[in-house]
Write a protein that holds these residues in place. Structure first.
Motif, mmCIF file in Angstrom:
data_model
loop_
_atom_site.group_PDB
_atom_site.id
_atom_site.type_symbol
_atom_site.label_atom_id
_atom_site.label_comp_id
_atom_site.label_asym_id
_atom_site.label_seq_id
_atom_site.Cartn_x
_atom_site.Cartn_y
_atom_site.Cartn_z
ATOM 1 N N ILE A 55 12.963 1.546 6.598
ATOM 2 C CA ILE A 55 12.591 0.065 6.042
ATOM 3 C C ILE A 55 11.254 -0.168 5.994
ATOM 4 O O ILE A 55 10.342 0.478 6.508
ATOM 5 N N LEU A 56 10.890 -1.320 5.057
ATOM 6 C CA LEU A 56 9.747 -1.648 4.834
ATOM 7 C C LEU A 56 9.280 -2.696 5.848
ATOM 8 O O LEU A 56 9.982 -3.682 6.010
ATOM 9 N N ARG A 57 8.203 -2.796 6.277
ATOM 10 C CA ARG A 57 7.718 -3.844 7.152
ATOM 11 C C ARG A 57 6.234 -4.387 6.664
ATOM 12 O O ARG A 57 5.683 -3.604 5.986
ATOM 13 N N GLU A 58 5.971 -5.601 7.168
ATOM 14 C CA GLU A 58 4.818 -5.960 6.561
ATOM 15 C C GLU A 58 3.733 -5.981 8.005
ATOM 16 O O GLU A 58 4.201 -6.515 9.257
ATOM 17 N N ASP A 59 2.700 -5.718 7.928
ATOM 18 C CA ASP A 59 1.785 -5.642 9.113
ATOM 19 C C ASP A 59 0.989 -6.976 9.430
ATOM 20 O O ASP A 59 1.314 -7.723 8.375
ATOM 21 N N GLN A 60 0.185 -6.934 10.291
ATOM 22 C CA GLN A 60 -0.259 -8.232 10.617
ATOM 23 C C GLN A 60 -1.293 -8.606 9.537
ATOM 24 O O GLN A 60 -1.788 -9.937 9.636
ATOM 25 N N ASN A 61 -1.606 -7.784 8.784
ATOM 26 C CA ASN A 61 -2.612 -7.982 7.606
ATOM 27 C C ASN A 61 -1.807 -8.535 6.413
ATOM 28 O O ASN A 61 -2.430 -8.394 5.224
ATOM 29 N N HIS A 62 -0.363 -8.527 6.308
ATOM 30 C CA HIS A 62 0.325 -8.803 5.362
ATOM 31 C C HIS A 62 0.556 -7.402 4.558
ATOM 32 O O HIS A 62 0.555 -7.868 3.164
ATOM 33 N N ASN A 63 0.240 -6.459 4.797
ATOM 34 C CA ASN A 63 0.359 -5.244 3.887
ATOM 35 C C ASN A 63 1.720 -4.698 4.295
ATOM 36 O O ASN A 63 2.114 -4.534 5.365
ATOM 37 N N MET A 64 2.507 -4.036 3.206
ATOM 38 C CA MET A 64 3.654 -3.422 3.334
ATOM 39 C C MET A 64 3.308 -2.030 3.879
ATOM 40 O O MET A 64 2.548 -1.287 3.265
ATOM 41 N N TYR A 65 4.252 -1.519 4.705
ATOM 42 C CA TYR A 65 4.195 -0.145 5.057
ATOM 43 C C TYR A 65 5.787 0.133 5.505
ATOM 44 O O TYR A 65 6.618 -0.484 5.730
ATOM 45 N N VAL A 66 5.939 1.635 5.377
ATOM 46 C CA VAL A 66 7.205 1.985 5.699
ATOM 47 C C VAL A 66 7.390 2.263 7.215
ATOM 48 O O VAL A 66 6.476 3.107 7.750
ATOM 49 N N ALA A 67 8.093 1.672 7.657
ATOM 50 C CA ALA A 67 8.278 1.743 9.256
ATOM 51 C C ALA A 67 8.828 3.195 9.741
ATOM 52 O O ALA A 67 9.839 3.501 9.109
ATOM 53 N N GLY A 68 8.149 3.732 10.663
ATOM 54 C CA GLY A 68 8.660 4.784 11.498
ATOM 55 C C GLY A 68 8.393 6.164 10.416
ATOM 56 O O GLY A 68 9.137 7.120 10.670
ATOM 57 N N CYS A 69 7.475 6.061 9.526
ATOM 58 C CA CYS A 69 7.479 7.317 8.500
ATOM 59 C C CYS A 69 6.588 8.181 9.224
ATOM 60 O O CYS A 69 5.626 7.859 9.712
ATOM 61 N N THR A 70 6.725 9.582 8.940
ATOM 62 C CA THR A 70 5.798 10.367 9.595
ATOM 63 C C THR A 70 4.502 10.543 8.684
ATOM 64 O O THR A 70 4.275 10.643 7.606
#
Ligand code: ADP
Ligand code: MG
Length: 742
Positions: free
Chosen positions: A286-301
């Motif tokens: 799933i996609l998540r937003e970090d504290q700086n509002h950047n998107m990243y793939v959660a749990g990705c290697t």
């Protein structure tokens, strides 16, 4: 958190709202000032773009690459006009005539790579600036777009012996930071898109721990034997390097590789076992937003890699996994988007130049995303059916969303509208939302197969690509400077090298062997004290032997002393020389600092000038506002006056109407009176005339009677006639007319 660890987060955009940065600047000084600048990223709200301190924007760079025809005499519908323009013409039997004319369409791009364009040239023009940015702490996104078979994968990955953009980017990265890399696990990624710095001991412990538990799957740079297939792909022989790499930083590269299929994200580096006979459905991420509002793939290697070979091996592993999964799960590979992410963490060395500064605020984490998009053709082209058709529809949907987002961005920027950009409608656009909404370079290579069968689709692709160029993306912010004297790494290294060299020149102890040869040899030859016990009065040997030993010891001691003094002198001389060289380097650094100060002063003056200008403009605005208020007041007064006058006018008009009505009545009345009077007078006149006629008749009758009657008889006038004449006289005088009516 461990005292030895400091946490940092993914900071692709170090941009700050101007006022916030100014405020923090005031609160701190020196290093603190710089830290404040790097600390947080203010979340950007839609429509606030221009509030950013960084107002410079660059359009999305769109390039076009034509692949050669697979069969030489195949019909072709695209040709290159010049280095920036291609022309598309309808193939035979598909000609569109407008007013009898043959319709050809031209599309312009930043650069067009013709059929003969080499991988190296494409890399130099398109990807090299992005890698340069990555190394300088800025983000970049590069994607290939086009129909299946147009050369997207060829451009991105390349073919054996002719590596594409991906291996070339890796090659440039490791050529630039090769010797400046941090030891493995010094940088440690957390699961929230952040990065922290571990102290050397923690990193060492982690290295040992990992080596014990999981050696076989982790590719190691120590492994000498490279897969010949991989060796063929990465043998780019570019020797390309980024300029002005900060040598006082240490660097680490992390790569991840994901695939987006049917709007699901899969981790291609996931180490889970794959059962070829009974394949398990891969788990989507799933996609998540970090504290700086950047998107990243959660749990990705995310794998830390130390060389081009190692990085490409990781990519190749993902590529193989992708191929196997596609076959086993009966997927259409051209329908998935593949995203290879290269993240670069960098942190400055401390003042001694030996250790990494463990301050999370000073870590810069930049990212380069290389995206090989799915084929942009319509679904019916691949003749897919059932599930595959539905899945393909979704893939098309994500490309459609990409187009819609680009179109919305373009409209908002061109016409100043605030239309919602539907990033969330697909995983692809949602993942790259930050690039379009935030900062960083975005580049796209539109790949075209010039064959006639692709005419329709190539036309769509080129049209969309040309429009994409109108979208602008904010220029990435500059990386913060750490405030320590530059050249720390090599100053210390140079010091150590210089020390050895000088000692060698002076014959001093430069290395173990030499040291042993002088000092140790002397010490080894230091004679042991002989016995000085005198047992016999006639013993005349012990004392002379003792004297001899003592004399020898004294001589050796003298020699050691001389050696020591010599060494002291040589070290002294060398230190003086080093001092002077340090002074000259410091002078150089001072000159550099002075230049920077000058630059900062110039910037300050410019800021002051702009502030003054802003103040003048504010003053002018104030005056204009006052003038506006006065005019508005005057306008209000005039409007009131106008209203009262119009009311008065209306009153006058209604008065006039009333008067008119009255006059009209009087005129009608008078007219009627006069008409009656005239009728009466006409009647009277008629009567009078009749009377006169009658009188004349009578007279004539009388005259006739006189003439006919015997003479002597006197005719008499009838009395009736006399009576009739009197009222007739009265009726002929006009009736009195009222004076007021006239
Ligand atoms: P896509 O990824 O767009 O579906 P590919 O990159 O797989 O297309 O290209 C299809 C075929 O065309 C491959 O065999 C590739 O080697 C060849 N090809 C593509 N572009 C070029 C090029 N510029 N020069 C030579 N061959 C090319
Ligand atoms: Mg492909």
């Amino acid at each position: 958190m461990d005292a030895g660890k400091r946490e940092g987060t993914f900071k692709p955009n170090l941009r700050q709202e101007g006022c916030e940065r100014e405020k923090k600047k005031d609160e701190r000084g020196g290093l603190g000032e710089m830290k404040a600048a790097a600390k947080t990223k203010t979340p950007r709200k839609p429509g606030q773009k221009n509030g950013s301190s960084n107002n410079l924007k660059d359009p999305v760079g769109v390039y076009c690459r034509l692949r050669p025809l697979s069969v030489p005499d195949q019909e072709c519908c695209v040709k290159v006009i010049n280095t920036t323009t291609v022309q598309v013409h309808p193939p035979d039997g598909y000609r569109i005539f407008r007013n009898g004319e043959y319709k050809e369409v031209q599309y312009s791009f930043k650069e067009v790579f013709n059929v003969g364009g080499t991988q190296k040239h494409v890399f130099d023009v398109v990807a090299k600036p992005l890698v340069d940015d990555l190394i300088h702490g800025k983000n970049g996104l590069l994607f290939t777009y086009g129909v299946t078979g147009s050369g997207k994968t060829y451009t991105m990955t390349g073919s054996p012996g002719d590596g594409g953009l991906l291996p070339r980017c890796l090659d440039m990265i490791f050529n630039s930071i090769g010797s400046l890399q941090a030891k493995r696990y010094v940088f440690k990624l957390d699961d929230k898109n952040g990065v922290e710095v571990q102290c050397d001991v923690d990193a060492l412990l982690e290295r040992q721990k990992r080596e014990v538990f999981q050696t076989p799957k982790t590719p190691s740079s120590n492994r000498r034997q490279i897969d010949p297939e991989i060796a063929d792909m990465i043998n780019v022989q570019n020797n390309c390097k980024a300029e002005e790499v900060d040598e006082d930083n240490v660097y680490s590269v992390f790569v991840s590789y994901i695939e987006i299929y049917n709007n699901y994200i899969y981790d291609l580096l996931d180490e889970g076992p794959f059962d070829a006979i009974k394949p398990k459905l891969p788990q989507s991420k799933i996609l998540r937003e970090d504290q700086n509002h950047n998107m990243y793939v959660a749990g990705c290697t995310e794998v830390e890699v130390k060389s081009t070979e190692e990085a490409f091996e990781v990519f190749w592993r993902g590529q193989k996994k992708r191929r196997i999964a596609n076959t086993q799960l009966n997927r259409e590979s051209s329908r998935s988007h593949s995203v290879f992410l290269i993240k670069l963490a960098q942190a400055p060395l401390d003042a001694s130049g030996d250790n990494v500064l463990q301050d999370r605020e000073l870590i810069t984490f930049s990212q380069l995303s290389l995206v090989d998009l799915a084929g942009s053709e319509r679904t019916n082209r691949t003749k897919a059916e059932g599930n595959r058709l539905r899945e393909a529809g979704n893939i098309n949907q994500s490309l459609m969303t990409l187009r819609t987002c680009i179109e919305a961005l373009r409209e908002n920027q061109t016409y100043g509208t605030n239309k919602m950009v539907p990033y969330r409608d697909s995983k692809l656009t949602h993942l790259f939302k930050n690039y379009f909404d935030g900062e960083g370079k975005v580049r796209m290579i539109v790949c075209v197969n010039p064959k006639a069968e692709d005419y329709d689709e190539s036309l769509q692709v080129l049209r969309f690509a040309e429009l994409t160029q109108e979208v602008e993306v904010a220029r990435p912010a500059e990386k913060p400077v750490c405030g320590l004297i530059p050249g720390r790494r090599f100053k210390n290294q140079a010091f150590r090298e210089e020390l050895s060299r000088q000692l060698e020149i002076r014959g001093g102890p430069i290395d173990g062997d030499r040291e042993r040869s002088i000092t140790e040899v002397l010490l080894q030859n230091f004679p042991p004290m002989s016995s000085c016990e005198l047992l016999d009065i006639h013993d005349d040997q012990t004392l002379p032997r003792l004297i001899e030993v003592l004399e020898k010891r004294h001589r050796i001691r003298q020699m050691l002393l001389e050696e020591f003094t010599k060494n002291v002198h040589s070290v002294k001389g060398m230190l003086q020389e080093l001092d002077s060289s340090i002074v000259s380097k410091e002078n150089y650094a001072q000159v550099k600092m002075a230049e920077r100060d000058k630059f900062i002063a110039a910037q300050k003056t410019e800021i002051e000038r702009l502030e003054k200008k802003a103040k003048t403009l504010e003053y002018k605005i104030e005056i204009l506002e006052k003038t506006t208020t006065i005019y508005e007041e005057e306008k209000r007064n005039l409007q009131q006056e106008l209203e009262s006058k119009s009311q008065k006018l209306q009153r006058q008009v209604s008065d006039k109407r009333r008067l008119e009505a009255r006059l009209q009545g009087m005129v009608t009345e008078t007219t009627m009176k006069w008409e009656k009077e005239c009728e009466r007078r006409v009647a009277a006149k008629q009567l009078e005339m009749q009377n006169k006629l009658w009188v004349k008749d009578e007279k004539l009758k009388q005259l006739k009677a006189i003439v006919t009657e015997p003479k002597g008889s006197k005719p008499e006038r009838p009395s009736r006639e006399k009576d009739r004449e009197k009222p007739l006289q009265r009726s002929l005088s006009p009736p009195p007319v009222p004076v007021g009516c006239l």
